[in-house]
Design a protein around this motif. Structure first.
Motif, PDB file in Angstrom:
ATOM      1  N   LEU A  80      -5.137  -0.978  -3.941  1.00 29.34           N
ATOM      2  CA  LEU A  80      -3.940  -1.374  -4.680  1.00 29.34           C
ATOM      3  C   LEU A  80      -4.170  -1.322  -6.186  1.00 29.34           C
ATOM      4  O   LEU A  80      -3.224  -1.236  -6.966  1.00 29.34           O
ATOM      5  CB  LEU A  80      -3.507  -2.786  -4.267  1.00 29.34           C
ATOM      6  N   TRP A 131       2.120  11.935  -2.019  1.00 27.38           N
ATOM      7  CA  TRP A 131       3.080  12.990  -2.314  1.00 27.38           C
ATOM      8  C   TRP A 131       2.458  14.061  -3.215  1.00 27.38           C
ATOM      9  O   TRP A 131       2.619  15.270  -2.999  1.00 27.38           O
ATOM     10  CB  TRP A 131       4.323  12.380  -2.964  1.00 27.38           C
ATOM     11  N   ILE A 132       1.717  13.639  -4.217  1.00 27.49           N
ATOM     12  CA  ILE A 132       1.122  14.589  -5.153  1.00 27.49           C
ATOM     13  C   ILE A 132       0.054  15.434  -4.465  1.00 27.49           C
ATOM     14  O   ILE A 132      -0.003  16.653  -4.638  1.00 27.49           O
ATOM     15  CB  ILE A 132       0.507  13.822  -6.351  1.00 27.49           C
ATOM     16  N   PHE A 168       3.916   1.580  -1.160  1.00 25.18           N
ATOM     17  CA  PHE A 168       4.558   1.740  -2.468  1.00 25.18           C
ATOM     18  C   PHE A 168       3.559   2.226  -3.523  1.00 25.18           C
ATOM     19  O   PHE A 168       3.836   3.122  -4.298  1.00 25.18           O
ATOM     20  CB  PHE A 168       5.189   0.414  -2.912  1.00 25.18           C
ATOM     21  N   PHE A 169       2.367   1.616  -3.558  1.00 28.15           N
ATOM     22  CA  PHE A 169       1.441   1.936  -4.645  1.00 28.15           C
ATOM     23  C   PHE A 169       0.640   3.213  -4.400  1.00 28.15           C
ATOM     24  O   PHE A 169       0.167   3.837  -5.344  1.00 28.15           O
ATOM     25  CB  PHE A 169       0.499   0.748  -4.915  1.00 28.15           C
ATOM     26  N   LEU A 170       0.476   3.592  -3.141  1.00 30.20           N
ATOM     27  CA  LEU A 170      -0.274   4.824  -2.887  1.00 30.20           C
ATOM     28  C   LEU A 170       0.632   5.997  -2.520  1.00 30.20           C
ATOM     29  O   LEU A 170       0.188   7.146  -2.535  1.00 30.20           O
ATOM     30  CB  LEU A 170      -1.321   4.592  -1.790  1.00 30.20           C
ATOM     31  N   GLY A 171       1.895   5.695  -2.194  1.00 32.03           N
ATOM     32  CA  GLY A 171       2.828   6.750  -1.803  1.00 32.03           C
ATOM     33  C   GLY A 171       2.861   7.923  -2.772  1.00 32.03           C
ATOM     34  O   GLY A 171       2.723   9.077  -2.363  1.00 32.03           O
ATOM     35  N   PRO A 172       3.040   7.651  -4.074  1.00 33.68           N
ATOM     36  CA  PRO A 172       3.086   8.764  -5.029  1.00 33.68           C
ATOM     37  C   PRO A 172       1.837   9.640  -4.984  1.00 33.68           C
ATOM     38  O   PRO A 172       1.931  10.860  -5.121  1.00 33.68           O
ATOM     39  CB  PRO A 172       3.222   8.058  -6.372  1.00 33.68           C
ATOM     40  N   PHE A 173       0.662   9.023  -4.754  1.00 30.84           N
ATOM     41  CA  PHE A 173      -0.564   9.831  -4.689  1.00 30.84           C
ATOM     42  C   PHE A 173      -0.529  10.741  -3.467  1.00 30.84           C
ATOM     43  O   PHE A 173      -0.923  11.905  -3.530  1.00 30.84           O
ATOM     44  CB  PHE A 173      -1.809   8.933  -4.637  1.00 30.84           C
ATOM     45  N   LEU A 186       0.833  -1.206   0.000  1.00 27.81           N
ATOM     46  CA  LEU A 186       0.000   0.000   0.000  1.00 27.81           C
ATOM     47  C   LEU A 186       0.868   1.258   0.000  1.00 27.81           C
ATOM     48  O   LEU A 186       0.586   2.220  -0.714  1.00 27.81           O
ATOM     49  CB  LEU A 186      -0.930   0.005   1.228  1.00 27.81           C
ATOM     50  N   TRP A 202       5.338   0.053 -11.182  1.00 29.74           N
ATOM     51  CA  TRP A 202       4.368   0.664 -10.256  1.00 29.74           C
ATOM     52  C   TRP A 202       2.995   0.764 -10.936  1.00 29.74           C
ATOM     53  O   TRP A 202       1.971   0.477 -10.337  1.00 29.74           O
ATOM     54  CB  TRP A 202       4.854   2.065  -9.854  1.00 29.74           C
TER      55      TRP A 202
END
Lengths: 293, 301
Positions: free
Chosen positions: B114, A46-47, A39-44, A37, B173
């Motif tokens: 996910l 951050w944005i 890894f896959f949601l981190g960028p969101f 979670l 990703w």
């Protein structure tokens, strides 16, 4: 929405099956999922936080992960200074129109295939092959033809292209829904004097509406996400969000973060909504290329 | 009998009438342009030179397949990006799907969360990651600096090799969630009785994974990989935003290279020829995919 529910009975059954062996394995499972979670949601994350930061926060060290005073200033700037409002509306209008047109055109075809096996297996396979066709092969002749017809930089040109490119996918999914539909109901309506078309519109459509909503949402998101046709065929007035976003990359690796991140947040919003609404259909839709225009 | 024949006859036009609107549109907006594009690929039409062109036969194809180092390089780049992406997406997707299948609580919500990256556009994914990779203000360099691991001026796109790694990271990703969804569906369709029987026979968890899960998941994995492979040959938006093909032309994919030839150099005929070479490649892959589906159906039936 009703279509978001994962078969609750199966979930309950599995839950019962596993109950009682909560040990180290259980903890590790959830730790692994937590890592996924992040890894896959981190960028969101951050944005979204970046889009709410004040200008001085971008340059701060240690970095500001969660802005103390969130502000919508970048969204305001995006909507006024960069004509974000216009391009957001463009994306909405183009995606909605293509979605509706694709449904209207695909439904009778799907009906013909489901009820009469129209075209045999060949038509179905040809549609699948069309679905795999790389957009780059289409955009070169389309660009020249649109240039001749004066259709570049026009809503009509884009909507027509998106609609047709989406037909194979829509037909494929709709055939599945129509096959599940009991033919007796339709026959009863026709015995009562309904024409085929009226039976389709007044009897079949209301019942398979949830299935059509699934197709519609996939069509919407695919058009919303499409980039190659948009970058080639749009001009200053008809740009979509996807094209607008790329205009922020000119500042090198450290571009102007404020408006760029705000536009990404707006650009991924439909994906969030659809991921939750279409949960059950994600595999089928994505497998057939549902989100790629 | 006669009445029936007439009724049949009268109904024969119906399927065609129902199917024709979309078939006509497909013929007009997809098939005709494709034929026109093939015609173009045999000419030497170049917008930057002028509107006149003449027939040159297979010259464009010969150039594409044997002389154009940049295009052949882009074929190589595409392969170099595809191979590690597919492997990582499969492994990670399988790992997460296995974890999800063991999760007792909150599985639907975790799965939906996910799945989100797979729903966003490649352009948006690349844009978000560009901001993650930012040299001075990006999340990765800042986090690395905060933890004392990284120099703040680390450029994630400094060398061709590093750029490929960064592109693969973003691609993984973006599309691992798809693989995860496909494999999760596959795992959930395996009957629990098989595991119960194995357990009764004293099999350890990893043994049942090797002898039950993996063999039964083989076709699902193959189909997932095939779909990703076909999609990856179209890689464009990600490259456009992340690297624009650079440094040099080290991350140019076939689709991106063709875009540059068509819409930067305006060599329309040559771009049409390139796109046909790509279509040929994708067609072969699609046929392999259909053939695999057929085998799967034959085995299932």
């Amino acid at each position: 929405m009703a279509i978001a529910i994962e078969r609750p009975r199966i979930v309950a059954r599995r839950a019962r099956r596993y109950r009682g062996r909560r040990g180290l394995g259980h903890v590790l499972t959830y730790l692994g999922l937590l890592a996924a979670l992040v890894f896959f949601l981190g960028p969101f994350f951050w944005i979204v936080t970046t889009s709410l930061k004040g200008n001085e926060d971008f340059f701060a060290f240690p970095p500001v992960w969660i802005p103390a005073e969130p502000s919508l200033a970048h969204y305001v700037a995006l909507f006024t200074r960069s004509s974000g409002a216009r391009y957001f509306t463009n994306s909405l209008v183009i995606s909605s129109l293509s979605m509706i047109a694709a449904l209207v055109v695909s439904l009778p075809t799907a009906y013909a295939i489901a009820r009469w096996r129209f075209g045999g297996g060949l038509l179905s396979v040809s549609l699948l092959v069309l679905r795999m066709l790389p957009s780059i092969a289409l955009i070169i002749p389309i660009y020249i033809m649109y240039k001749m017809l004066g259709l570049t930089n026009s809503y009509l040109g884009l909507v027509a292209l998106y609609t047709v490119v989406y037909i194979p996918f829509a037909v494929w999914l709709l055939v599945g829904f129509l096959r599940d539909f009991p033919i007796e109901i339709e026959e009863a309506a026709m015995i009562d004097g309904c024409s085929r078309l009226r039976a389709l519109v007044q009897v079949v459509v209301p019942i398979i509406a949830p299935g059509m909503a699934v197709v519609a949402l996939f069509a919407f998101i695919a058009t919303w996400n499409e980039f190659l046709f948009a970058i080639v065929l749009t001009g200053i007035e008809t740009k979509t969000m996807m094209v607008l976003v790329t205009s922020f990359t000119s500042g090198g690796t450290d571009m102007f973060y404020g408006e760029a991140s705000a536009s990404v947040v707006l650009g991924v919003l439909p994906a969030f909504a659809v991921a939750f609404m279409l949960q059950r259909y994600l595999v089928k839709g994505l497998a057939l290329g549902g989100t790629k225009g | 009998m006669r009445g029936l024949a007439i009724a049949l006859k009268r109904k024969q036009w119906e399927p065609l009438a129902f199917a024709s609107p979309s078939l006509l549109l497909i013929a007009l907006v997809i098939l005709f342009p494709l034929v026109y594009s093939f015609y173009l690929s045999l000419q030497n039409f170049d917008f930057s030179v002028g509107p006149e062109y003449e027939y040159v036969g297979g010259k464009n194809y010969v150039e594409a397949l044997f002389k154009d180092q940049r295009f052949l390089g882009s074929v190589w780049n595409t392969a170099v990006i595809i191979a590690p992406s597919l492997a990582l997406e499969l492994l990670l997707g399988l790992g997460i799907a296995l974890l999800l299948s063991r999760a007792t609580r909150g599985r639907p919500i975790i799965t939906a969360l996910l799945a989100i990256p797979a729903m966003v556009s490649p352009v948006m994914a690349a844009m978000a990651w560009r901001m993650m990779f930012g040299v001075k203000f990006g999340a990765i360099n800042n986090l690395g600096r905060q933890l004392g691991l990284l120099d703040v001026y680390f450029d994630w796109f400094a060398t061709p090799w590093l750029s490929i790694v960064s592109v693969v990271l973003v691609e993984v990703w973006h599309n691992t969630p798809f693989m995860m969804l496909v494999l999760l569906a596959g795992i959930q369709s395996i009957p629990q009785e098989l595991y119960d029987a194995a357990k009764a026979d004293g099999a350890r968890p990893w043994q049942s994974f090797w002898s039950i899960t993996l063999p039964l998941l083989k076709f699902t994995m193959a189909v997932g990989v095939m779909i990703r492979l076909i999609d990856l040959t179209k890689l464009f938006g990600l490259i456009f935003v992340l690297t624009y093909g650079g440094p040099g032309s080290s991350t140019e994919t076939v689709a991106f290279n063709t875009y540059l030839v068509g819409f930067k150099d305006f060599r329309m005929s040559y771009a049409a020829a390139l796109s046909y070479v790509i279509v040929g490649g994708v067609l072969v892959l699609t046929l392999v995919f259909l053939w695999m589906q057929r085998i799967r159906e034959a085995k299932a039936g």
